[in-house]
Design an enzyme around this catalytic site. Structure first.
Site, PDB file in Angstrom:
ATOM      1  N   GLU A   1      -4.610   0.392  10.180  1.00 54.67           N
ATOM      2  CA  GLU A   1      -3.779  -0.061  11.296  1.00 54.67           C
ATOM      3  C   GLU A   1      -2.727   0.984  11.656  1.00 54.67           C
ATOM      4  O   GLU A   1      -2.191   1.667  10.786  1.00 54.67           O
ATOM      5  CB  GLU A   1      -3.043  -1.356  10.936  1.00 54.67           C
ATOM      6  CG  GLU A   1      -3.921  -2.574  10.848  1.00 54.67           C
ATOM      7  CD  GLU A   1      -3.123  -3.817  10.498  1.00 54.67           C
ATOM      8  OE1 GLU A   1      -1.871  -3.751  10.513  1.00 54.67           O
ATOM      9  OE2 GLU A   1      -3.734  -4.855  10.208  1.00 54.67           O
TER      10      GLU A   1
ATOM     11  N   CYS B   1       4.312   3.356  13.888  1.00 55.37           N
ATOM     12  CA  CYS B   1       4.234   3.079  12.461  1.00 55.37           C
ATOM     13  C   CYS B   1       2.856   3.503  11.970  1.00 55.37           C
ATOM     14  O   CYS B   1       1.839   2.999  12.466  1.00 55.37           O
ATOM     15  CB  CYS B   1       4.463   1.590  12.197  1.00 55.37           C
ATOM     16  SG  CYS B   1       4.381   1.133  10.446  1.00 55.37           S
TER      17      CYS B   1
ATOM     18  N   CYS C   1      -3.744  -0.862  -0.658  1.00 52.05           N
ATOM     19  CA  CYS C   1      -2.485  -0.589  -1.360  1.00 52.05           C
ATOM     20  C   CYS C   1      -2.538  -1.173  -2.764  1.00 52.05           C
ATOM     21  O   CYS C   1      -3.009  -2.293  -2.960  1.00 52.05           O
ATOM     22  CB  CYS C   1      -1.318  -1.202  -0.588  1.00 52.05           C
ATOM     23  SG  CYS C   1       0.308  -0.828  -1.287  1.00 52.05           S
TER      24      CYS C   1
ATOM     25  N   CYS D   1       2.779  -6.061  -3.671  1.00 50.51           N
ATOM     26  CA  CYS D   1       3.880  -6.945  -3.275  1.00 50.51           C
ATOM     27  C   CYS D   1       3.291  -8.307  -2.915  1.00 50.51           C
ATOM     28  O   CYS D   1       2.372  -8.391  -2.105  1.00 50.51           O
ATOM     29  CB  CYS D   1       4.649  -6.347  -2.102  1.00 50.51           C
ATOM     30  SG  CYS D   1       5.412  -4.754  -2.477  1.00 50.51           S
TER      31      CYS D   1
ATOM     32  N   CYS E   1       2.820  -9.473   0.870  1.00 52.20           N
ATOM     33  CA  CYS E   1       2.323  -8.506   1.849  1.00 52.20           C
ATOM     34  C   CYS E   1       0.829  -8.636   2.117  1.00 52.20           C
ATOM     35  O   CYS E   1       0.021  -8.680   1.178  1.00 52.20           O
ATOM     36  CB  CYS E   1       2.644  -7.091   1.350  1.00 52.20           C
ATOM     37  SG  CYS E   1       2.158  -5.797   2.501  1.00 52.20           S
TER      38      CYS E   1
ATOM     39  N   GLY F   1      -0.159   0.966   2.608  1.00 51.66           N
ATOM     40  CA  GLY F   1      -0.111   1.946   1.540  1.00 51.66           C
ATOM     41  C   GLY F   1       1.306   2.330   1.148  1.00 51.66           C
ATOM     42  O   GLY F   1       2.279   1.989   1.824  1.00 51.66           O
ATOM     43  N   GLU F   2       1.417   3.037   0.043  1.00 55.73           N
ATOM     44  CA  GLU F   2       2.690   3.556  -0.469  1.00 55.73           C
ATOM     45  C   GLU F   2       2.723   5.062  -0.209  1.00 55.73           C
ATOM     46  O   GLU F   2       1.986   5.827  -0.839  1.00 55.73           O
ATOM     47  CB  GLU F   2       2.807   3.257  -1.969  1.00 55.73           C
ATOM     48  CG  GLU F   2       3.879   4.034  -2.718  1.00 55.73           C
ATOM     49  CD  GLU F   2       5.268   3.942  -2.118  1.00 55.73           C
ATOM     50  OE1 GLU F   2       5.825   4.993  -1.746  1.00 55.73           O
ATOM     51  OE2 GLU F   2       5.803   2.814  -2.012  1.00 55.73           O
TER      52      GLU F   2
ATOM     53  N   SER G   1       9.243   5.079   4.235  1.00 55.62           N
ATOM     54  CA  SER G   1       9.608   3.898   3.448  1.00 55.62           C
ATOM     55  C   SER G   1       8.834   3.897   2.124  1.00 55.62           C
ATOM     56  O   SER G   1       7.621   4.107   2.114  1.00 55.62           O
ATOM     57  CB  SER G   1       9.290   2.622   4.231  1.00 55.62           C
ATOM     58  OG  SER G   1       9.577   1.476   3.453  1.00 55.62           O
TER      59      SER G   1
ATOM     60  N   SER H   1      12.226  -0.303   0.027  1.00 59.09           N
ATOM     61  CA  SER H   1      11.932  -1.739   0.038  1.00 59.09           C
ATOM     62  C   SER H   1      12.493  -2.337  -1.246  1.00 59.09           C
ATOM     63  O   SER H   1      11.897  -2.206  -2.316  1.00 59.09           O
ATOM     64  CB  SER H   1      10.418  -1.961   0.110  1.00 59.09           C
ATOM     65  OG  SER H   1       9.907  -1.489   1.328  1.00 59.09           O
ATOM     66  N   ILE H   2      13.629  -2.991  -1.134  1.00 58.48           N
ATOM     67  CA  ILE H   2      14.285  -3.535  -2.331  1.00 58.48           C
ATOM     68  C   ILE H   2      13.940  -5.008  -2.530  1.00 58.48           C
ATOM     69  O   ILE H   2      13.533  -5.426  -3.599  1.00 58.48           O
ATOM     70  CB  ILE H   2      15.809  -3.304  -2.300  1.00 58.48           C
ATOM     71  CG1 ILE H   2      16.400  -3.643  -3.658  1.00 58.48           C
ATOM     72  CG2 ILE H   2      16.495  -4.068  -1.189  1.00 58.48           C
ATOM     73  CD1 ILE H   2      17.267  -2.605  -4.226  1.00 58.48           C
ATOM     74  N   HIS H   3      14.132  -5.826  -1.521  1.00 54.66           N
ATOM     75  CA  HIS H   3      13.658  -7.207  -1.426  1.00 54.66           C
ATOM     76  C   HIS H   3      14.238  -8.194  -2.445  1.00 54.66           C
ATOM     77  O   HIS H   3      14.018  -9.399  -2.311  1.00 54.66           O
ATOM     78  CB  HIS H   3      12.139  -7.275  -1.477  1.00 54.66           C
ATOM     79  CG  HIS H   3      11.452  -6.489  -0.408  1.00 54.66           C
ATOM     80  ND1 HIS H   3      11.893  -6.487   0.906  1.00 54.66           N
ATOM     81  CD2 HIS H   3      10.378  -5.649  -0.451  1.00 54.66           C
ATOM     82  CE1 HIS H   3      11.107  -5.688   1.620  1.00 54.66           C
ATOM     83  NE2 HIS H   3      10.205  -5.167   0.832  1.00 54.66           N
TER      84      HIS H   3
ATOM     85  N   ASN I   1       7.028 -12.594   8.261  1.00 57.52           N
ATOM     86  CA  ASN I   1       5.884 -13.009   9.077  1.00 57.52           C
ATOM     87  C   ASN I   1       4.852 -13.647   8.154  1.00 57.52           C
ATOM     88  O   ASN I   1       4.259 -12.946   7.315  1.00 57.52           O
ATOM     89  CB  ASN I   1       5.251 -11.809   9.789  1.00 57.52           C
ATOM     90  CG  ASN I   1       5.996 -11.448  11.059  1.00 57.52           C
ATOM     91  OD1 ASN I   1       6.346 -12.319  11.844  1.00 57.52           O
ATOM     92  ND2 ASN I   1       6.241 -10.171  11.250  1.00 57.52           N
TER      93      ASN I   1
ATOM     94  N   CYS J   1       2.114  -6.543   8.702  1.00 55.28           N
ATOM     95  CA  CYS J   1       1.409  -5.310   8.365  1.00 55.28           C
ATOM     96  C   CYS J   1       0.154  -5.627   7.555  1.00 55.28           C
ATOM     97  O   CYS J   1       0.208  -6.340   6.561  1.00 55.28           O
ATOM     98  CB  CYS J   1       2.333  -4.393   7.567  1.00 55.28           C
ATOM     99  SG  CYS J   1       1.569  -2.836   7.116  1.00 55.28           S
TER     100      CYS J   1
END
Length: 363
Positions: A91, A104, A111, A115, A118, A163-164, A195, A218-220, A296, A339
């Site tokens: 994407e 983006c 990935c 998470c 996600c 992905g990371e 990110s 990305s702490i979350h 989302n 995403c």
């Protein structure tokens, strides 16, 4: 499959051409055709000698992505599903802001970070994208804009897709060098954000690169217990390892870091977590910004979007504690906004189609 020409930085292209018997100035001509005139065929490089064109055609390709789906939102957001040469799909998203057009990009097929909220992590990592495949996402979007003849250009990039990025570090750095090059797309370093979910060793390396690219983390969650529940990577890089890496980055670059915080109803959206996050960032608040992200929902996922009141209280708590923050503006909520959602849907459809075909054939 030949590698993508987009995978070479200008210096790499120059060295490669010289090694293959071409004059060094040819690199400027080829680069101009690729990124200024944006041709999709080597034969369209009119002022490049035939021997150079032939050696490029023999060793590289310009197009490795094909457009499978293009969804356009009412707010102007466009989500692309591209198919790669090996049949995998990724994407890419174009978003419209008052400051410009931002894309983006994706850096991996799938990935492995895992998470729990996600859609990207539902499908495990299949492989890294090459630098050329990452660059070509930008080129495909820019070529689409060129076709509309409205003189629009991609002005900002966020490396926040599937992905990371730091798990594909070398290809990421080549990508950044290509899109930032002043002789080509010339997208300013300060208009590019990478990110990461928090691969601490690579954060030190990134700080040492000496580039002005923005960093987002990305702490979350503000505690190890909660962050591990949401993000498996916290087992490898808990806050005790992550925060020193952040401190090193801030000291080395003196650049503000953005902390991404996705708000999950009744999980990490209480005033208590807001205070804990403020405590965690207090000693670095002068170079910190918290981006609060409304969730989302993803199919077959237990999390729900936080209530507006909870989001507001979280925001107000951080601001009252002196932590700069904002609530992210949503884009493309009517077109598989999360995403990885479009990709996951398409893969499931393909599986169902193949299963139906097999059943029909009596397999």
């Amino acid at each position: 499959m030949k590698p993508s020409i987009y995978g070479l930085t200008f210096e790499q292209l120059s060295d490669w051409l010289v090694d293959h018997g071409e004059k060094k100035f040819r690199s400027k001509q080829v680069w101009d055709w690729l990124y200024q005139k944006r041709v999709t065929d080597f034969d369209d490089m009119k002022n490049v000698n035939q021997s150079c064109i032939d050696v490029l055609k023999e060793n590289f390709t310009i197009e490795t992505l094909s457009e499978e789906i293009k969804q356009e939102s009412e707010d102007g957001t466009i989500k692309y599903l591209f198919k790669l040469h090996d049949g995998n799909v990724i994407e890419t998203v174009l978003m419209r802001f008052n400051y410009g057009l931002s894309v983006c990009v994706t850096t991996q097929v799938g990935c492995n970070i895992g998470c729990s909220f996600c859609a990207s992590g539902v499908l495990r990592k299949h492989r890294d994208l090459s630098g050329g495949e990452i660059v070509e996402q930008i080129m495909k979007v820019q070529q689409h804009l060129d076709e509309k003849e409205k003189d629009e250009r991609v002005s900002h990039i966020v490396v926040m897709g599937i992905g990371e990025p730091f798990d594909n570090y070398d290809n990421l750095i080549d990508f950044l060098k290509v899109v930032n090059d002043k002789k080509g797309l010339s997208i300013g370093a300060r208009h590019i954000t990478v990110s990461t979910s928090g691969i601490a060793p690579k954060m030190y390396e990134f700080a040492d690169e000496g580039i002005q690219i923005n960093l987002a983390l990305s702490i979350h969650a503000p505690t190890n217990e909660l962050r591990t529940q949401i993000m498996k990577i916290n087992r490898a890089y808990p806050l005790e390892k992550l925060m020193p890496a952040i401190d090193y980055y801030l000291e080395k670059t003196n650049r503000r870091i953005t902390f991404e915080y996705i708000l999950l109803k009744d999980v990490n959206d209480h005033v208590k977590e807001a205070h804990q996050l403020a405590d965690l960032l207090m000693d670095k608040k002068h170079l910190s910004y918290v981006n609060l992200i409304p969730y989302n929902p993803v199919a077959d996922n237990p999390y729900e979007r936080s209530e507006k009141e909870a989001i507001l209280k979280f925001y107000e708590t951080l601001m009252d504690r002196g932590i700069k923050c904002g609530v992210r503006t949503e884009h493309g909520t009517d077109i598989d906004a999360a995403c990885g959602q479009l990709r996951s849907k398409q893969i499931e459809k393909e599986k169902a189609r193949k299963k139906a075909k097999q059943e029909k054939a009596g397999v």
